[in-house]
Design an enzyme around this catalytic site. Structure first.
Site, mmCIF file in Angstrom:
data_model
loop_
_atom_site.group_PDB
_atom_site.id
_atom_site.type_symbol
_atom_site.label_atom_id
_atom_site.label_comp_id
_atom_site.label_asym_id
_atom_site.label_seq_id
_atom_site.Cartn_x
_atom_site.Cartn_y
_atom_site.Cartn_z
ATOM 1 N N ASP A 50 -15.368 22.037 29.232
ATOM 2 C CA ASP A 50 -16.387 22.362 30.226
ATOM 3 C C ASP A 50 -17.595 21.442 30.104
ATOM 4 O O ASP A 50 -18.524 21.505 30.916
ATOM 5 C CB ASP A 50 -16.791 23.834 30.143
ATOM 6 C CG ASP A 50 -17.326 24.252 28.782
ATOM 7 O OD1 ASP A 50 -17.395 23.402 27.880
ATOM 8 O OD2 ASP A 50 -17.673 25.437 28.628
ATOM 9 N N SER A 51 -17.580 20.561 29.110
ATOM 10 C CA SER A 51 -18.569 19.475 29.034
ATOM 11 C C SER A 51 -18.541 18.613 30.276
ATOM 12 O O SER A 51 -19.492 17.869 30.545
ATOM 13 C CB SER A 51 -18.316 18.616 27.790
ATOM 14 O OG SER A 51 -16.954 18.210 27.732
ATOM 15 N N ASP A 89 -10.616 24.307 28.901
ATOM 16 C CA ASP A 89 -11.639 25.296 28.575
ATOM 17 C C ASP A 89 -11.688 26.407 29.617
ATOM 18 O O ASP A 89 -11.589 26.137 30.822
ATOM 19 C CB ASP A 89 -13.018 24.632 28.554
ATOM 20 C CG ASP A 89 -13.488 24.287 27.160
ATOM 21 O OD1 ASP A 89 -13.017 24.909 26.191
ATOM 22 O OD2 ASP A 89 -14.350 23.391 27.030
ATOM 23 N N LYS A 119 -8.932 27.173 25.903
ATOM 24 C CA LYS A 119 -9.890 27.284 24.795
ATOM 25 C C LYS A 119 -10.994 28.255 25.179
ATOM 26 O O LYS A 119 -11.456 28.237 26.325
ATOM 27 C CB LYS A 119 -10.498 25.930 24.428
ATOM 28 C CG LYS A 119 -11.488 26.014 23.239
ATOM 29 C CD LYS A 119 -11.900 24.645 22.752
ATOM 30 C CE LYS A 119 -12.944 24.000 23.617
ATOM 31 N NZ LYS A 119 -14.239 24.746 23.633
ATOM 32 N N GLU A 121 -14.792 30.059 23.561
ATOM 33 C CA GLU A 121 -15.800 30.049 22.512
ATOM 34 C C GLU A 121 -15.768 31.405 21.819
ATOM 35 O O GLU A 121 -15.913 32.442 22.459
ATOM 36 C CB GLU A 121 -17.170 29.737 23.097
ATOM 37 C CG GLU A 121 -17.249 28.311 23.629
ATOM 38 C CD GLU A 121 -18.653 27.872 24.002
ATOM 39 O OE1 GLU A 121 -19.604 28.642 23.778
ATOM 40 O OE2 GLU A 121 -18.797 26.752 24.519
ATOM 41 N N GLU A 188 -17.888 23.302 15.493
ATOM 42 C CA GLU A 188 -18.896 22.379 16.032
ATOM 43 C C GLU A 188 -20.256 22.588 15.377
ATOM 44 O O GLU A 188 -20.718 23.714 15.199
ATOM 45 C CB GLU A 188 -19.045 22.560 17.544
ATOM 46 C CG GLU A 188 -20.100 21.637 18.152
ATOM 47 C CD GLU A 188 -20.100 21.610 19.665
ATOM 48 O OE1 GLU A 188 -20.912 20.851 20.238
ATOM 49 O OE2 GLU A 188 -19.295 22.331 20.285
#
Length: 275
Positions: A50-51, A89, A119, A121, A188
């Site tokens: 999602d970056s 993501d 993915k 978080e 991270e």
């Protein structure tokens, strides 16, 4: 979706999960088919992160990224790759509300892109969601430590582990994601000793980003690694300076156009006339 040749075998979730303690896992982000095609021969995992909200769409954070955006770019990366495992993501707001919402989002991503995993978080309570998805056939990669989707709670992008409470939370969330069945866990923005402890405690391979070489693999945002932006985070090593190359090429092109030296004879069609 990319058409694979008979001799090309895409890496699987099991391949990545079984890499623990073996050769480090090579991961990079990809958002487009051309970039995926270039990275595919070298990467074990391509993450449609999602970056992309910040890298491609110019957003200030990842919070504004939508599920439709992730699916659009996920399709492109699948078309451009043949051998790397592709992970997409789940963006902010697409999985936190309930197991059922997470299932609908994840299954839609899998069906509409053809990717092999998603993915999430791994904040408080997300381990149950990971287990819910894994039990229903959706492989999940976890993500602990600095969590970009939580930047509004954290007050920005801050490395984790400054206090004992933060350290304990990173360890707790990593262990919970591991027990829930995550096949790999991104770690991270943590100090080397925390990364080493997490990697030693969990069964899943850890994928570091700003988390030292103690992890079982590494990932970088490809555009950072290629020098596409003027500022480079501390944990990034620049392997190219494409920002400068592109700037110089565009300046040269603009000069040639303004001086009418482009297009020249070599770039101009000369067609035979027919009666």
């Amino acid at each position: 979706m990319s058409a694979q040749t008979e001799t090309t075998k895409r890496k699987t979730v099991r391949d990545i999960a079984s890499s623990k303690g073996k050769s480090p896992v090579v991961c990079l982000t990809a958002y487009t088919a051309p970039m995926a095609r270039l990275l595919d021969p070298h990467a074990d995992v391509l993450l449609v992160g999602d970056s992309l909200g910040m890298v491609v769409h110019g957003l200030n954070s990842t919070v504004g990224v939508t599920l439709d955006m992730m699916i659009l770019h996920g399709r492109a990366v699948m078309r451009g790759s043949q051998q790397a495992l592709v992970v997409v993501d789940l963006p902010f707001g697409s999985y936190e509300e309930s197991h059922e919402v997470a299932w609908r989002s994840a299954s839609r991503v899998m069906m509409e892109t053809g990717c092999q995993a998603v993915k999430v978080e791994s904040g408080e309570g997300i381990a149950d969601t990971i287990a819910f998805l894994v039990d229903r056939g959706i492989p999940v990669m976890g993500h602990v430590g600095l969590r970009p989707q939580a930047m509004n709670v954290d007050g920005g992008f801050r490395a984790k582990g400054r206090t004992k409470a933060e350290r304990d939370r990173v360890l707790r969330e990593a262990l919970a994601a591991d027990r829930a069945g995550a096949f790999a866990i991104v770690v991270e923005g943590v100090a080397e000793d925390i990364a080493a402890e997490v990697s030693s405690l969990v069964r899943a391979p850890t994928i570091g980003i700003g988390a030292s070489a103690q992890c079982d693999g590494q990932i970088l945002v490809t555009d950072d690694m290629l020098g596409m932006f003027p500022w480079t985070p501390k944990f990034v090593r620049r392997y190219a300076d494409l920002g400068t190359v592109i700037d110089q090429a565009a300046a040269h092109y603009a000069q040639d156009v303004r001086e009418r030296t482009f297009p020249a004879e070599a770039e101009t069609y000369v067609l035979k006339r027919t009666p």
